[in-house]
Design a protein around this motif. Structure first.
Motif, PDB file in Angstrom:
ATOM      1  N   ILE A   1       8.500   9.246   2.553  1.00  0.00           N
ATOM      2  CA  ILE A   1       8.082   7.848   2.672  1.00  0.00           C
ATOM      3  C   ILE A   1       9.085   7.142   3.568  1.00  0.00           C
ATOM      4  O   ILE A   1      10.266   7.031   3.226  1.00  0.00           O
ATOM      5  N   ASN A   2       8.643   6.700   4.732  1.00  0.00           N
ATOM      6  CA  ASN A   2       9.527   6.025   5.683  1.00  0.00           C
ATOM      7  C   ASN A   2       9.360   4.512   5.529  1.00  0.00           C
ATOM      8  O   ASN A   2       8.443   3.913   6.095  1.00  0.00           O
ATOM      9  N   ASP A   3      10.260   3.900   4.753  1.00  0.00           N
ATOM     10  CA  ASP A   3      10.164   2.464   4.487  1.00  0.00           C
ATOM     11  C   ASP A   3      10.484   1.626   5.716  1.00  0.00           C
ATOM     12  O   ASP A   3       9.967   0.504   5.860  1.00  0.00           O
ATOM     13  N   ASN A   4      11.342   2.129   6.597  1.00  0.00           N
ATOM     14  CA  ASN A   4      11.722   1.357   7.784  1.00  0.00           C
ATOM     15  C   ASN A   4      10.524   1.111   8.697  1.00  0.00           C
ATOM     16  O   ASN A   4      10.333   0.013   9.225  1.00  0.00           O
ATOM     17  N   TYR A   5       9.722   2.162   8.907  1.00  0.00           N
ATOM     18  CA  TYR A   5       8.556   2.046   9.778  1.00  0.00           C
ATOM     19  C   TYR A   5       7.255   1.812   8.994  1.00  0.00           C
ATOM     20  O   TYR A   5       6.181   1.729   9.582  1.00  0.00           O
ATOM     21  N   GLU A   6       7.389   1.763   7.680  1.00  0.00           N
ATOM     22  CA  GLU A   6       6.252   1.499   6.794  1.00  0.00           C
ATOM     23  C   GLU A   6       5.119   2.500   6.996  1.00  0.00           C
ATOM     24  O   GLU A   6       3.945   2.149   7.101  1.00  0.00           O
ATOM     25  N   ASN A  56       0.819  -1.213   0.000  1.00  0.00           N
ATOM     26  CA  ASN A  56       0.000   0.000   0.000  1.00  0.00           C
ATOM     27  C   ASN A  56       0.851   1.259   0.000  1.00  0.00           C
ATOM     28  O   ASN A  56       0.457   2.295  -0.531  1.00  0.00           O
ATOM     29  N   LEU A  57       2.036   1.156   0.620  1.00  0.00           N
ATOM     30  CA  LEU A  57       2.915   2.335   0.701  1.00  0.00           C
ATOM     31  C   LEU A  57       3.386   2.774  -0.690  1.00  0.00           C
ATOM     32  O   LEU A  57       3.705   3.947  -0.905  1.00  0.00           O
ATOM     33  N   LYS A  58       3.376   1.850  -1.638  1.00  0.00           N
ATOM     34  CA  LYS A  58       3.774   2.187  -3.006  1.00  0.00           C
ATOM     35  C   LYS A  58       2.755   3.101  -3.686  1.00  0.00           C
ATOM     36  O   LYS A  58       3.048   3.717  -4.711  1.00  0.00           O
ATOM     37  N   LYS A  59       1.535   3.168  -3.124  1.00  0.00           N
ATOM     38  CA  LYS A  59       0.501   4.041  -3.683  1.00  0.00           C
ATOM     39  C   LYS A  59       0.761   5.505  -3.341  1.00  0.00           C
ATOM     40  O   LYS A  59       0.163   6.394  -3.946  1.00  0.00           O
ATOM     41  N   CYS A  60       1.629   5.733  -2.353  1.00  0.00           N
ATOM     42  CA  CYS A  60       1.915   7.104  -1.910  1.00  0.00           C
ATOM     43  C   CYS A  60       3.074   7.697  -2.714  1.00  0.00           C
ATOM     44  O   CYS A  60       4.016   6.993  -3.085  1.00  0.00           O
ATOM     45  N   HIS A  61       3.014   9.006  -2.927  1.00  0.00           N
ATOM     46  CA  HIS A  61       4.096   9.716  -3.612  1.00  0.00           C
ATOM     47  C   HIS A  61       4.389  11.015  -2.874  1.00  0.00           C
ATOM     48  O   HIS A  61       3.481  11.641  -2.307  1.00  0.00           O
ATOM     49  N   ARG A  62       5.640  11.387  -2.854  1.00  0.00           N
ATOM     50  CA  ARG A  62       6.006  12.650  -2.201  1.00  0.00           C
ATOM     51  C   ARG A  62       5.269  13.810  -2.856  1.00  0.00           C
ATOM     52  O   ARG A  62       5.120  13.858  -4.078  1.00  0.00           O
TER      53      ARG A  62
END
Length: 321
Positions: A302-307, A246-252
């Motif tokens: 986008i913080n991938d570590n904490y998703e 779902n995080l891939k749906k977000c963009h800066r």
């Protein structure tokens, strides 16, 4: 004349009509028999007598909490149409972490039992009266029996059926905003809402209801005896983590709609409508939003570590209920 006898004999019944068709209720199938209400009740009562004799674990829905004329506070359930009462001290309610350590034990037990109304509970019949058809049971005895069955090895030393790392089914027996109370094979466990689902929730009741069966992963078991057992479980490990996808749906610099699930020390925890958990440390609004409010959110990182997505609350869309 002889031919007439043969003809009449061709239409003679092959067998006599059973007596059951002549007496009592006339049924569609003449060989069957309809039981009276009294006979049906006797059969159901006989099942309870057998369960009492064999100490069989029965299951019923917790239908009420009452205070009897004698002063007893009891839980009430029904089985086979018969009323079953369970004294509150036989409910074996786990009081750890209820936040009322200084209150009266009976009041604490009653309060939790009220929140459990509608859930399934196991019990073993302790006593019954054939004349009045009254039944007294114990949830404690049933839970101790299940603990012995599932948490301890057999005499041959085989591994217990329930151990760390195993995925098991658990009953949802109570739901609060921040926690879900489960019964895991005879052990009550309170699990934080954030350990029950990957997505952040305003209220755990949005996703879980009393009576649900959920899959959980056993993280830890501490068992000295059937009386002393504590279990740690979580439901997140038993389900796929959808946060990364779902995080891939977000963009800066993307703008999204979300709901504030919690506010802690100036930090806003948000569930975006696209299925992403988000955090905001500031908001560009004349008045501060609150929990349950629908807001507009701009992603700055986008913080991938904490998703999670990090960003800023830009506007209030709708005040929460």
């Amino acid at each position: 004349m002889e031919e007439t006898k043969k003809a009449s004999g061709a239409f003679a019944p092959e067998k006599e009509v059973p007596r059951a068709a002549l007496d009592g209720v006339l049924t569609i199938d003449v060989d069957s028999r309809v039981e009276s209400m009294e006979e049906q009740e006797d059969a159901r009562w006989h099942q309870l007598l057998n369960a009492h004799r064999t100490r069989k674990i029965l299951t019923g829905e917790l239908g009420g909490v009452e205070k009897l004329e004698s002063g007893w506070v009891v839980a009430v359930t029904y089985f086979n149409g018969f009323r079953i009462i369970i004294p509150m001290n036989e409910m074996m309610i786990n009081l750890n972490g209820d936040g009322r350590e200084n209150a009266d034990t009976l009041n604490r037990q009653t309060r939790i039992a009220n929140n459990m109304l509608g859930c399934e509970i196991d019990f073993i019949i302790k006593d019954l009266d054939t004349k009045t058809k009254s039944v007294v049971a114990s949830r404690k005895d049933a839970m101790l029996k299940k603990r012995q069955m599932f948490y301890f090895a057999d005499e041959d030393g085989t591994q217990p059926m329930l151990y760390p790392g195993r995925m098991v089914q658990a009953r949802v027996i109570a739901v609060a905003a921040k926690a879900v109370r489960l019964e895991v094979f005879g052990v009550e466990v309170s699990v934080r809402a954030r350990d029950m689902a990957w997505e952040w929730m305003v209220d755990a009741a949005e996703k879980f209801q009393i009576g649900d069966l959920v899959l959980v992963t056993v993280n830890e078991v501490r068992a000295k005896s059937p009386d002393e057992i504590s279990v740690s479980v979580d439901a997140k490990s038993a389900t796929a983590n959808i946060n990364k996808d779902n995080l891939k749906k977000c963009h800066r610099q993307g703008k999204y709609v979300g709901t504030i699930t919690d506010v802690y020390k100036g930090t806003y925890f948000i569930r975006l409508d696209i299925g992403v958990n988000a955090v905001a440390h500031s908001c560009n609004m004349p008045s501060l939003p609150g929990k349950r409010d629908k807001i507009g959110f701009v992603v700055t990182r986008i913080n991938d570590n904490y998703e999670v997505a990090e960003g800023i609350i830009t506007r209030l869309i709708k005040r929460g209920a």
